[in-house]
Every structure is written in structure tokens, then in C-alpha cells.
Design an enzyme around this catalytic site. Sequence first.
Site, PDB file in Angstrom:
ATOM      1  N   MET A  22       0.843  -1.207   0.000  1.00 33.25           N
ATOM      2  CA  MET A  22       0.000   0.000   0.000  1.00 33.25           C
ATOM      3  C   MET A  22       0.872   1.248   0.000  1.00 33.25           C
ATOM      4  O   MET A  22       0.810   2.088   0.904  1.00 33.25           O
ATOM      5  CB  MET A  22      -0.951  -0.013   1.195  1.00 33.25           C
ATOM      6  CG  MET A  22      -1.974   1.115   1.201  1.00 33.25           C
ATOM      7  SD  MET A  22      -3.178   1.020  -0.129  1.00 33.25           S
ATOM      8  CE  MET A  22      -4.562   0.243   0.706  1.00 33.25           C
ATOM      9  N   GLY A  23       1.728   1.361  -1.034  1.00 37.41           N
ATOM     10  CA  GLY A  23       2.489   2.589  -1.228  1.00 37.41           C
ATOM     11  C   GLY A  23       1.674   3.553  -2.065  1.00 37.41           C
ATOM     12  O   GLY A  23       0.438   3.539  -2.029  1.00 37.41           O
ATOM     13  N   ILE A  68       1.232   3.705  -5.336  1.00 39.86           N
ATOM     14  CA  ILE A  68       0.416   3.050  -6.357  1.00 39.86           C
ATOM     15  C   ILE A  68      -0.711   2.256  -5.703  1.00 39.86           C
ATOM     16  O   ILE A  68      -1.860   2.306  -6.142  1.00 39.86           O
ATOM     17  CB  ILE A  68       1.284   2.135  -7.242  1.00 39.86           C
ATOM     18  CG1 ILE A  68       2.280   2.975  -8.039  1.00 39.86           C
ATOM     19  CG2 ILE A  68       0.416   1.294  -8.178  1.00 39.86           C
ATOM     20  CD1 ILE A  68       3.309   2.175  -8.810  1.00 39.86           C
ATOM     21  N   SER A 100       3.568  -5.352 -10.391  1.00 38.98           N
ATOM     22  CA  SER A 100       4.810  -4.961  -9.721  1.00 38.98           C
ATOM     23  C   SER A 100       6.022  -5.394 -10.540  1.00 38.98           C
ATOM     24  O   SER A 100       6.488  -4.653 -11.414  1.00 38.98           O
ATOM     25  CB  SER A 100       4.859  -5.529  -8.301  1.00 38.98           C
ATOM     26  OG  SER A 100       4.691  -6.947  -8.301  1.00 38.98           O
ATOM     27  N   ARG A 101       6.548  -6.577 -10.277  1.00 36.38           N
ATOM     28  CA  ARG A 101       7.641  -7.156 -11.033  1.00 36.38           C
ATOM     29  C   ARG A 101       7.404  -8.663 -11.144  1.00 36.38           C
ATOM     30  O   ARG A 101       6.858  -9.280 -10.216  1.00 36.38           O
ATOM     31  CB  ARG A 101       8.998  -6.897 -10.345  1.00 36.38           C
ATOM     32  CG  ARG A 101       9.530  -5.476 -10.477  1.00 36.38           C
ATOM     33  CD  ARG A 101       9.956  -5.172 -11.910  1.00 36.38           C
ATOM     34  NE  ARG A 101      10.655  -3.899 -12.043  1.00 36.38           N
ATOM     35  CZ  ARG A 101      10.073  -2.739 -12.309  1.00 36.38           C
ATOM     36  NH1 ARG A 101       8.754  -2.699 -12.442  1.00 36.38           N
ATOM     37  NH2 ARG A 101      10.790  -1.639 -12.447  1.00 36.38           N
ATOM     38  N   GLU A 130      10.880 -10.927 -19.824  1.00 46.25           N
ATOM     39  CA  GLU A 130       9.917 -10.173 -20.624  1.00 46.25           C
ATOM     40  C   GLU A 130      10.492  -9.910 -22.008  1.00 46.25           C
ATOM     41  O   GLU A 130      11.561  -9.297 -22.092  1.00 46.25           O
ATOM     42  CB  GLU A 130       9.555  -8.852 -19.945  1.00 46.25           C
ATOM     43  CG  GLU A 130       8.808  -9.036 -18.646  1.00 46.25           C
ATOM     44  CD  GLU A 130       8.571  -7.739 -17.884  1.00 46.25           C
ATOM     45  OE1 GLU A 130       7.702  -7.725 -16.999  1.00 46.25           O
ATOM     46  OE2 GLU A 130       9.289  -6.743 -18.162  1.00 46.25           O
ATOM     47  N   HIS A 175       3.982  -5.184 -19.960  1.00 40.60           N
ATOM     48  CA  HIS A 175       4.620  -4.276 -19.000  1.00 40.60           C
ATOM     49  C   HIS A 175       4.467  -2.822 -19.455  1.00 40.60           C
ATOM     50  O   HIS A 175       5.438  -2.087 -19.598  1.00 40.60           O
ATOM     51  CB  HIS A 175       6.099  -4.629 -18.812  1.00 40.60           C
ATOM     52  CG  HIS A 175       6.690  -4.069 -17.543  1.00 40.60           C
ATOM     53  ND1 HIS A 175       7.825  -4.585 -16.963  1.00 40.60           N
ATOM     54  CD2 HIS A 175       6.301  -3.043 -16.738  1.00 40.60           C
ATOM     55  CE1 HIS A 175       8.110  -3.901 -15.860  1.00 40.60           C
ATOM     56  NE2 HIS A 175       7.192  -2.963 -15.712  1.00 40.60           N
TER      57      HIS A 175
END
Length: 329
Positions: free
Chosen positions: A161-162, A164, A245-246, A275, A294
Site C-alpha cells: 500500500m504505497g 500506487i 509490480s515485477r 519479458e 509491461h
Amino acid sequence: MQMAMDGDKPWALISEVGEQGILEQAIDILRQHFQIVNHRDFLKDPGLYGPKIQVLFSWIQRPKATPALLKSLPALKVVASGGAGYDHLDLPNITRLGVRVANTPGVVSDSTADMAMALLLASARNIVEGHQLMMDPKTTVLPQWLGGVEVSGSSLGIVGMGKIGYKIAQRAKGFDMRILYYNRSRRSIEDEQTLGATYCENLADLLGQSDFVVLSVCLTPETTGLISAKELALMKPSGTLVNISRGPVVDQDALVEALQARTIRAAALDVTYPEPLPRDHPLLGLPNVLITPHFGTSTITTIRRMVQKMVDNALAAIKGEKMPDELKC
């Protein structure tokens, strides 16, 4: 006159201009302030360019700030990276050389949160399948149901919960979703009340209660493999995993097994590893996975804001001033 003005500009290294580098629609922002040399031209004559370059602009993780490249840039003052993630940068090594580092958080939050909701909605309502069906020349009858699930009133678990994650919660509130979140530190009571969000002290509690789980964390040693077979087994069988995210945050082999066994309903991924995935990767053959390239930040508005942020950080570093988004070990 223009040449004299350009001659006064500091030099900066970029990967290239175009589809695999900084887009044509944003390069003018860099050229207003810097003399630009692309990596290909730099490699042709590093002895000429190396001593001049004060800024390395890292865009889509290129050019890579390798020890060899850094060694060839004796005047380098800053690595300005586009995007919120910085797992591609070896901060200890770069800063040890006296080079400052910055990223561009904040400006990417809205478009990335939009992407999270787009993936969630597209997966829940089988948008891609519906489009393909209606484009198929063999289709003569409208289907009544494609297996879609309700979004409004469902439960959303946000992991991370930053900035973004907060923006995702704001959007989810508009869908009357029950919002749960798991984070390294709890948000303020005011934030929770504004969002109608409930803090989960452990990830297991969030996974077991959520209809949709959205991953919005930075990639760190602690978050690598955060979602493994164990965590997937804790999700609802009707649950959907959304990753913006990643790729390495999720154990992809475990995800393939969970999707094949219908341990979870579906996955919607804007990130994978690598990717793009190899064309024979099993994820690509599954009907219950949605993958995008992405491009959570890929709007012209956000890209230009990111490039401007990179410029602001770089100019501050050159002047020896405080950078708006400096990263430190």
C-alpha cells in the site's frame, strides 16, 4: 547561436530514441536541457564521449549501469532512472563511486493504478475472450455468459500500500469493493477511513479473504518469490491474481500449476520474467491468464511526466542541489 547554446548544455547518455528507447514524443524534453548521445554512438568512441557525460538516463532499464560502463564515465554525477522500480540498479556500487541515483515515483502512480484496474476488469469480465469471439467470422450467436465474475461489491486485497497501492484503493472504492491491504507498515487511521480499507497483519489473512489480489510492491530480496505455491493455495478457488509490480514477485512455475489445477480462477499479469516470455512458455497456452507487455505507465502523458522528472533530478544533481527523488542505500 543555436550551436553555442547547445554547447553550453551538459552531456547525457541514453539508450536510443525510438521504440526500444526514449520515445520520439518525449525526447524533446531531454534535448531542451542536455546534449544527448545514444549508447550505440558512445560505444564507437568512448574516449571522446566518456569524459563529457555527466548524466546517465536509464529508460526501460537501458543502458545498464554496469561497472564497465560506469568506469568509462569519469565525469558522471547521476543515474536518473525512469519509473518507480529500481531493482535493475546496483545502488551500493553506483553510490560508492560518488554517483547519485534517482527514480520517478509519484508520476507513475495514476497510470499504473489504472492499469491494475484495467487488468482486473478485463480478467473478471473476460473482455479479451469476448472481443475475440465477436471478431471471429464463425460467430453467429451471442453468448449469454463467458464465465465472468462480479467486481462491484467484491473484496480486493492489495499487497503493498504505497503510492500506487493507495491509488488502486481509491479506484476500487468507486466499485464499492471491500478493500483489504497488507504492507510493511500500517497506513494512518485517516488513510484507512478515507479509503474504507482494512489492514491485515499477515499476508495469509488477506489472501484467504480476497476475490482479487493485486501485487503492488517493489522488487527486493524480501519480495522475490513472495507469492509461491503456499500463498496461491491460500487464495480462494474463485480468486484472481493481478500483478503490476515485477515478475519475480511471483513464482511463475507455481502460478502455472495453480492455473492448470484451477487452484485459483485466473491471473492477469502486466509483468513476467523474462519479458517477453519465451514463445513456448506454458503460461502462454493457458485460457485463464491475461498478459500485457509491461506497459502500466505507457501513456504519453505519463511518459512525458517521467522524462521531466528525470530531467529535474539530473539538473539538481549537476548543480549539487537536493534531488526530488534521490535513492539512497
